[in-house]
Design an enzyme around this catalytic site. Structure first.
Site, PDB file in Angstrom:
ATOM      1  N   ASP A 220      -5.978   5.925  -2.573  1.00  0.00           N
ATOM      2  CA  ASP A 220      -5.004   6.373  -1.572  1.00  0.00           C
ATOM      3  C   ASP A 220      -3.902   7.179  -2.254  1.00  0.00           C
ATOM      4  O   ASP A 220      -3.188   6.669  -3.118  1.00  0.00           O
ATOM      5  CB  ASP A 220      -4.391   5.146  -0.880  1.00  0.00           C
ATOM      6  CG  ASP A 220      -3.455   5.541   0.250  1.00  0.00           C
ATOM      7  OD1 ASP A 220      -3.906   5.627   1.393  1.00  0.00           O
ATOM      8  OD2 ASP A 220      -2.242   5.756  -0.031  1.00  0.00           O
TER       9      ASP A 220
ATOM     10  N   TYR B 290       3.328  12.218  -2.946  1.00  0.00           N
ATOM     11  CA  TYR B 290       3.357  11.454  -4.205  1.00  0.00           C
ATOM     12  C   TYR B 290       3.297  12.392  -5.417  1.00  0.00           C
ATOM     13  O   TYR B 290       3.411  11.941  -6.552  1.00  0.00           O
ATOM     14  CB  TYR B 290       2.187  10.453  -4.299  1.00  0.00           C
ATOM     15  CG  TYR B 290       2.107   9.441  -3.172  1.00  0.00           C
ATOM     16  CD1 TYR B 290       3.147   9.258  -2.275  1.00  0.00           C
ATOM     17  CD2 TYR B 290       0.971   8.656  -3.006  1.00  0.00           C
ATOM     18  CE1 TYR B 290       3.059   8.345  -1.238  1.00  0.00           C
ATOM     19  CE2 TYR B 290       0.870   7.730  -1.975  1.00  0.00           C
ATOM     20  CZ  TYR B 290       1.919   7.586  -1.090  1.00  0.00           C
ATOM     21  OH  TYR B 290       1.822   6.682  -0.067  1.00  0.00           O
TER      22      TYR B 290
ATOM     23  N   LYS C 136      -2.383  12.520   2.629  1.00  0.00           N
ATOM     24  CA  LYS C 136      -1.508  12.498   3.805  1.00  0.00           C
ATOM     25  C   LYS C 136      -0.683  13.776   3.897  1.00  0.00           C
ATOM     26  O   LYS C 136      -0.229  14.302   2.875  1.00  0.00           O
ATOM     27  CB  LYS C 136      -0.548  11.296   3.725  1.00  0.00           C
ATOM     28  CG  LYS C 136      -1.211  10.001   3.306  1.00  0.00           C
ATOM     29  CD  LYS C 136      -0.267   8.815   3.315  1.00  0.00           C
ATOM     30  CE  LYS C 136      -0.933   7.587   2.733  1.00  0.00           C
ATOM     31  NZ  LYS C 136      -0.816   7.445   1.273  1.00  0.00           N
TER      32      LYS C 136
ATOM     33  N   HIS D 183       1.671  11.405   7.710  1.00  0.00           N
ATOM     34  CA  HIS D 183       2.371  10.449   6.844  1.00  0.00           C
ATOM     35  C   HIS D 183       3.581   9.808   7.534  1.00  0.00           C
ATOM     36  O   HIS D 183       3.776   8.599   7.485  1.00  0.00           O
ATOM     37  CB  HIS D 183       2.792  11.172   5.558  1.00  0.00           C
ATOM     38  CG  HIS D 183       3.091  10.272   4.406  1.00  0.00           C
ATOM     39  ND1 HIS D 183       3.012  10.679   3.101  1.00  0.00           N
ATOM     40  CD2 HIS D 183       3.475   8.981   4.347  1.00  0.00           C
ATOM     41  CE1 HIS D 183       3.335   9.669   2.297  1.00  0.00           C
ATOM     42  NE2 HIS D 183       3.624   8.633   3.044  1.00  0.00           N
TER      43      HIS D 183
HETATM   44  P1  NDP Z   1       2.119  -2.892  -3.440  1.00  0.00           P
HETATM   45  O1  NDP Z   1       2.361  -3.988  -2.472  1.00  0.00           O
HETATM   46  O2  NDP Z   1       0.740  -2.456  -3.729  1.00  0.00           O
HETATM   47  O3  NDP Z   1       2.853  -3.346  -4.765  1.00  0.00           O
HETATM   48  C1  NDP Z   1       2.868  -2.591  -5.921  1.00  0.00           C
HETATM   49  C2  NDP Z   1       3.875  -3.255  -6.878  1.00  0.00           C
HETATM   50  O4  NDP Z   1       3.461  -4.594  -7.165  1.00  0.00           O
HETATM   51  C3  NDP Z   1       3.988  -2.532  -8.164  1.00  0.00           C
HETATM   52  O5  NDP Z   1       5.350  -2.614  -8.564  1.00  0.00           O
HETATM   53  C4  NDP Z   1       3.121  -3.353  -9.132  1.00  0.00           C
HETATM   54  O6  NDP Z   1       3.670  -3.316 -10.431  1.00  0.00           O
HETATM   55  C5  NDP Z   1       3.213  -4.743  -8.549  1.00  0.00           C
HETATM   56  N1  NDP Z   1       1.960  -5.517  -8.673  1.00  0.00           N
HETATM   57  C6  NDP Z   1       0.680  -5.045  -8.576  1.00  0.00           C
HETATM   58  N2  NDP Z   1      -0.203  -6.058  -8.711  1.00  0.00           N
HETATM   59  C7  NDP Z   1       0.525  -7.191  -8.868  1.00  0.00           C
HETATM   60  C8  NDP Z   1       0.181  -8.557  -9.055  1.00  0.00           C
HETATM   61  N3  NDP Z   1      -1.080  -8.950  -9.098  1.00  0.00           N
HETATM   62  N4  NDP Z   1       1.187  -9.458  -9.184  1.00  0.00           N
HETATM   63  C9  NDP Z   1       2.477  -9.052  -9.138  1.00  0.00           C
HETATM   64  N5  NDP Z   1       2.875  -7.773  -8.963  1.00  0.00           N
HETATM   65  C10 NDP Z   1       1.902  -6.851  -8.834  1.00  0.00           C
HETATM   66  O7  NDP Z   1       3.029  -1.657  -2.947  1.00  0.00           O
HETATM   67  P2  NDP Z   1       2.797  -0.118  -2.711  1.00  0.00           P
HETATM   68  O8  NDP Z   1       4.028   0.400  -2.083  1.00  0.00           O
HETATM   69  O9  NDP Z   1       2.339   0.551  -3.936  1.00  0.00           O
HETATM   70  O10 NDP Z   1       1.656  -0.063  -1.584  1.00  0.00           O
HETATM   71  C11 NDP Z   1       0.284   0.167  -1.839  1.00  0.00           C
HETATM   72  C12 NDP Z   1      -0.096   1.592  -1.528  1.00  0.00           C
HETATM   73  O11 NDP Z   1       0.155   1.914  -0.159  1.00  0.00           O
HETATM   74  C13 NDP Z   1       0.735   2.658  -2.275  1.00  0.00           C
HETATM   75  O12 NDP Z   1       0.467   2.723  -3.638  1.00  0.00           O
HETATM   76  C14 NDP Z   1       0.408   3.871  -1.473  1.00  0.00           C
HETATM   77  O13 NDP Z   1      -0.873   4.375  -1.811  1.00  0.00           O
HETATM   78  C15 NDP Z   1       0.461   3.304  -0.048  1.00  0.00           C
HETATM   79  N6  NDP Z   1       1.801   3.456   0.581  1.00  0.00           N
HETATM   80  C16 NDP Z   1       1.900   4.180   1.746  1.00  0.00           C
HETATM   81  C17 NDP Z   1       3.097   4.341   2.391  1.00  0.00           C
HETATM   82  C18 NDP Z   1       3.148   5.114   3.654  1.00  0.00           C
HETATM   83  O14 NDP Z   1       4.250   5.475   4.102  1.00  0.00           O
HETATM   84  N7  NDP Z   1       2.036   5.427   4.269  1.00  0.00           N
HETATM   85  C19 NDP Z   1       4.346   3.762   1.865  1.00  0.00           C
HETATM   86  C20 NDP Z   1       4.162   2.995   0.642  1.00  0.00           C
HETATM   87  C21 NDP Z   1       2.935   2.853   0.061  1.00  0.00           C
HETATM   88  P3  NDP Z   1       2.884  -2.682 -11.701  1.00  0.00           P
HETATM   89  O15 NDP Z   1       2.441  -1.303 -11.331  1.00  0.00           O
HETATM   90  O16 NDP Z   1       3.938  -2.711 -12.746  1.00  0.00           O
HETATM   91  O17 NDP Z   1       1.736  -3.607 -11.972  1.00  0.00           O
END
Ligand code: NDP
Length: 286
Positions: A46, A51, A76, A109
């Protein structure tokens, strides 16, 4: 490991589990993370124009050697490009940056402004074979009612904030009527420490020999939600998808449903959101 698919209302089969790339910089980190995810078995990525990392996503896909039709790619359209002609151009630019002939899913988006124009351009791109499925994102019940009844093609998905603290009961009821799938952003609450430390999760994690994140992602999967957690750490990238060898029972599902606070980090209906997002220029580097 085979990742299960969900069938969308347009007939396409989407891998129910994928990899998110929000906030991964385009300094080689996105390339590296996507490369690791693909090597670990992920087949759904995704990304978004906003981004600024489509190019690295595309390069990692290309270098993986995995046949194109085995990877689901979502991108998006940003609201700055919602005017009909701009949208058409933006779709082509996205494909160009990704180095792909088509994307599997393309989303509105942020649902403000010339959404109807953008949707028409996306419907046409779908017909032209540039996009397989089209969908929306960040639509609340109020925003959904404003735009979707006027669409010719019903969205295949709505990508919204979703995790145990915010389970989106209202919009899910509306989407269910048209078989629209829910994609979760922030499936792990963006790493929210309070969420990950919820005692009910700790208990289930002990029982199943999993971590709290895996329990959350399994819960979401069993709720029929498409997830794509983001991480830049290889151990987490590997671990997050290790959720297909156990099943939460119905009492456990109910306990996790009870964590819902009915409120998230982002409220798309809040005053000023459209104005704030409209200022964001996704073509600053083009
Ligand atoms: P997530 O809920 O996927 O969380 C990501 C965060 O959690 C990062 O800081 C990561 O840190 C940490 N993390 C990952 N795995 C673990 C674990 N097992 N235990 C503890 N912490 C963990 O949030 P996102 O906002 O990234 O959402 C997922 C995806 O959704 C995005 O990447 C994007 O593709 C999409 N998105 C879409 C939006 C929209 O408006 N349509 C808005 C926001 C996101 P680290 O990298 O340091 O491991």
């Amino acid at each position: 490991m085979t990742i299960p698919t969900f069938k969308l209302n347009d007939g396409n089969e989407i891998p129910s589990f994928g990899f998110g790339t929000f906030q991964i910089p385009a300094d080689g980190s996105t390339y590296q993370a996507v490369k690791e995810a693909l090597a670990a078995g992920y087949r759904h990525i995704d990304t978004a124009v906003a981004y600024f990392n489509e190019q690295e996503v595309g390069q990692a896909i290309k270098d993986s050697g995995i046949p194109r039709d085995q990877i689901w790619v979502t991108s998006k359209l940003w609201l700055q490009d919602f005017a009909y002609a701009d949208a058409k151009q933006a779709i082509d630019l996205s494909l160009q940056k990704l180095g792909l002939d088509y994307v599997d899913l393309y989303l509105i988006h942020q649902p403000y402004g010339k959404v109807a124009d953008a949707w028409r351009a996306m419907e046409e791109a779908q017909q032209a074979g540039k996009i397989r499925s089209i969908g929306v994102s960040n639509m609340t019940p109020k925003i959904w009612q404003k735009f979707v009844p006027n669409f010719d093609v019903v969205p295949a998905v709505n990508q919204v904030e979703f995790n145990p603290y915010f389970q989106q009961k209202g919009i899910r009821q509306i989407m269910a009527k048209d078989g629209v799938a829910l994609e979760a952003w922030a499936p792990l609450g963006q790493g929210n420490a309070d969420l990950l430390k919820e005692p009910v999760l700790t208990k289930m994690a002990e029982k199943y020999g999993k971590n709290a994140g895996q329990i959350i992602l399994r819960f979401e999967h069993q709720e029929g939600v498409i997830v794509f957690p983001k991480s830049v750490h290889e151990d987490r990238i590997k671990g997050n998808q290790d959720i297909f060898d156990f099943e939460l029972n119905s009492a456990e599902m109910d306990q996790l449903r009870a964590l819902d606070k009915g409120k998230g980090m982002h409220d798309p209906d809040a005053p000023g959101v459209e104005e704030m997002l409209s200022k964001y220029d996704v073509h600053v580097n083009d």
